[in-house]
Design a protein around this motif. Structure first.
Motif, short mmCIF file in Angstrom:
data_model
loop_
_atom_site.label_atom_id
_atom_site.label_comp_id
_atom_site.label_asym_id
_atom_site.label_seq_id
_atom_site.Cartn_x
_atom_site.Cartn_y
_atom_site.Cartn_z
N PRO A 171 -4.74 1.58 -1.69
CA PRO A 171 -4.09 1.60 -3.00
C PRO A 171 -2.69 0.99 -2.91
CG PRO A 171 -5.17 3.69 -2.57
CD PRO A 171 -5.23 2.89 -1.29
N GLY A 172 -2.45 0.01 -3.73
CA GLY A 172 -1.16 -0.68 -3.73
C GLY A 172 -1.23 -2.10 -3.24
N ASN A 173 -2.20 -2.43 -2.37
CA ASN A 173 -2.31 -3.84 -2.01
C ASN A 173 -3.56 -4.47 -2.62
OD1 ASN A 173 -4.18 -2.87 -0.10
ND2 ASN A 173 -3.33 -4.03 1.59
N SER A 174 -4.35 -3.69 -3.38
CA SER A 174 -5.40 -4.34 -4.14
C SER A 174 -4.71 -5.17 -5.22
CB SER A 174 -6.36 -3.32 -4.76
OG SER A 174 -5.67 -2.38 -5.54
N GLY A 175 -5.24 -6.34 -5.47
CA GLY A 175 -4.60 -7.28 -6.39
C GLY A 175 -3.70 -8.27 -5.67
N GLY A 176 -3.49 -8.06 -4.39
CA GLY A 176 -2.66 -8.97 -3.61
C GLY A 176 -3.49 -10.08 -3.00
N PRO A 177 -2.85 -11.12 -2.51
CA PRO A 177 -3.58 -12.25 -1.95
C PRO A 177 -4.21 -11.97 -0.59
CG PRO A 177 -1.24 -12.56 -1.62
CD PRO A 177 -1.39 -11.31 -2.45
N VAL A 178 -5.34 -12.60 -0.37
CA VAL A 178 -5.97 -12.64 0.95
C VAL A 178 -5.85 -14.10 1.39
CG1 VAL A 178 -8.14 -12.43 2.23
CG2 VAL A 178 -7.53 -10.73 0.50
N VAL A 179 -5.19 -14.31 2.52
CA VAL A 179 -4.86 -15.67 2.94
C VAL A 179 -5.38 -15.97 4.35
CG1 VAL A 179 -2.78 -15.72 1.51
CG2 VAL A 179 -2.59 -15.03 3.87
N LEU A 180 -5.63 -17.23 4.58
CA LEU A 180 -5.99 -17.71 5.92
C LEU A 180 -4.72 -17.84 6.75
CD1 LEU A 180 -8.54 -20.49 4.91
CD2 LEU A 180 -9.06 -18.23 5.85
N SER A 181 -4.87 -18.08 8.04
CA SER A 181 -3.70 -18.19 8.92
C SER A 181 -2.80 -19.37 8.56
CB SER A 181 -4.13 -18.27 10.39
OG SER A 181 -4.99 -19.37 10.57
N PRO B 186 0.82 -1.21 0.00
CA PRO B 186 0.00 0.00 0.00
C PRO B 186 0.86 1.26 0.00
CG PRO B 186 0.00 -0.99 2.17
CD PRO B 186 0.71 -1.94 1.25
N GLN B 187 0.48 2.20 -0.86
CA GLN B 187 1.19 3.47 -0.97
C GLN B 187 2.69 3.26 -1.21
OE1 GLN B 187 -0.55 6.21 -1.21
NE2 GLN B 187 -2.50 5.40 -0.51
N GLY B 188 3.05 2.14 -1.85
CA GLY B 188 4.45 1.87 -2.16
C GLY B 188 5.26 1.30 -1.01
N LEU B 189 4.63 1.00 0.11
CA LEU B 189 5.33 0.42 1.26
C LEU B 189 5.36 -1.09 1.10
CD1 LEU B 189 3.59 2.62 3.96
CD2 LEU B 189 5.92 2.89 3.09
N SER B 190 6.42 -1.60 0.51
CA SER B 190 6.49 -3.02 0.15
C SER B 190 6.53 -3.92 1.38
CB SER B 190 7.69 -3.28 -0.74
OG SER B 190 8.88 -3.00 -0.05
N GLY B 191 6.05 -5.15 1.17
CA GLY B 191 6.11 -6.17 2.20
C GLY B 191 5.17 -5.95 3.36
N THR B 192 4.02 -5.33 3.10
CA THR B 192 3.06 -5.03 4.17
C THR B 192 2.04 -6.15 4.32
OG1 THR B 192 3.30 -2.66 3.78
CG2 THR B 192 1.32 -3.36 4.92
N VAL B 193 1.73 -6.49 5.56
CA VAL B 193 0.72 -7.49 5.87
C VAL B 193 -0.25 -6.86 6.86
CG1 VAL B 193 0.26 -9.75 6.90
CG2 VAL B 193 2.34 -9.39 5.57
#
Length: 115
Positions: free
Chosen positions: A64-74, A32-39
């Motif tokens: 913005p920036g993490n749309s398109g990324g995976p949503v994962v279970l634990s 998000p907002q170019g902040l890579s590696g965010t969870v």
């Protein structure tokens, strides 16, 4: 003795959105907002369908920036793809079900492929 000098690569396993029950803990991964590696962490609030497409309503932050990324279970199973938020609302975030994402990819490949 086996010694590995580099980090062992990890991967996420694809699952089914059916594995994500309402109340299940989920994580969104992105930049998000170019902040890579965010969870970010949240829960599945509801399961919804619109125009024949299945979505997971989640309270995990989608920016913005993490749309398109995976949503994962634990357990690391991918159940959706971060998609959109409702404007002028807080906490109404949506992920397209993983089955829908792959269906859309298959359809776009079929349209773009030559006979």
């Amino acid at each position: 003795v086996l010694r590995i000098g580099a980090p062992v690569p990890h991967f996420l396993e694809l699952s089914s959105s059916g594995a994500a029950s309402v109340g299940a803990e989920v994580y969104a991964i992105g930049s998000p907002q170019g902040l890579s590696g965010t969870v970010t962490k949240g829960i599945v609030s509801a399961k919804r369908a619109r125009a024949g497409i299945q979505f997971l309503q989640v309270d995990v932050s989608i920016n913005p920036g993490n749309s398109g990324g995976p949503v994962v279970l634990s357990n690391g199973a991918v159940v959706g793809v971060s998609t959109f938020i409702l404007k002028d609302s807080e906490g109404l975030n949506f992920a397209v079900a993983i089955e829908e994402a792959f269906d859309l990819i298959s359809k776009s490949k079929a349209i773009g492929s030559s006979p």
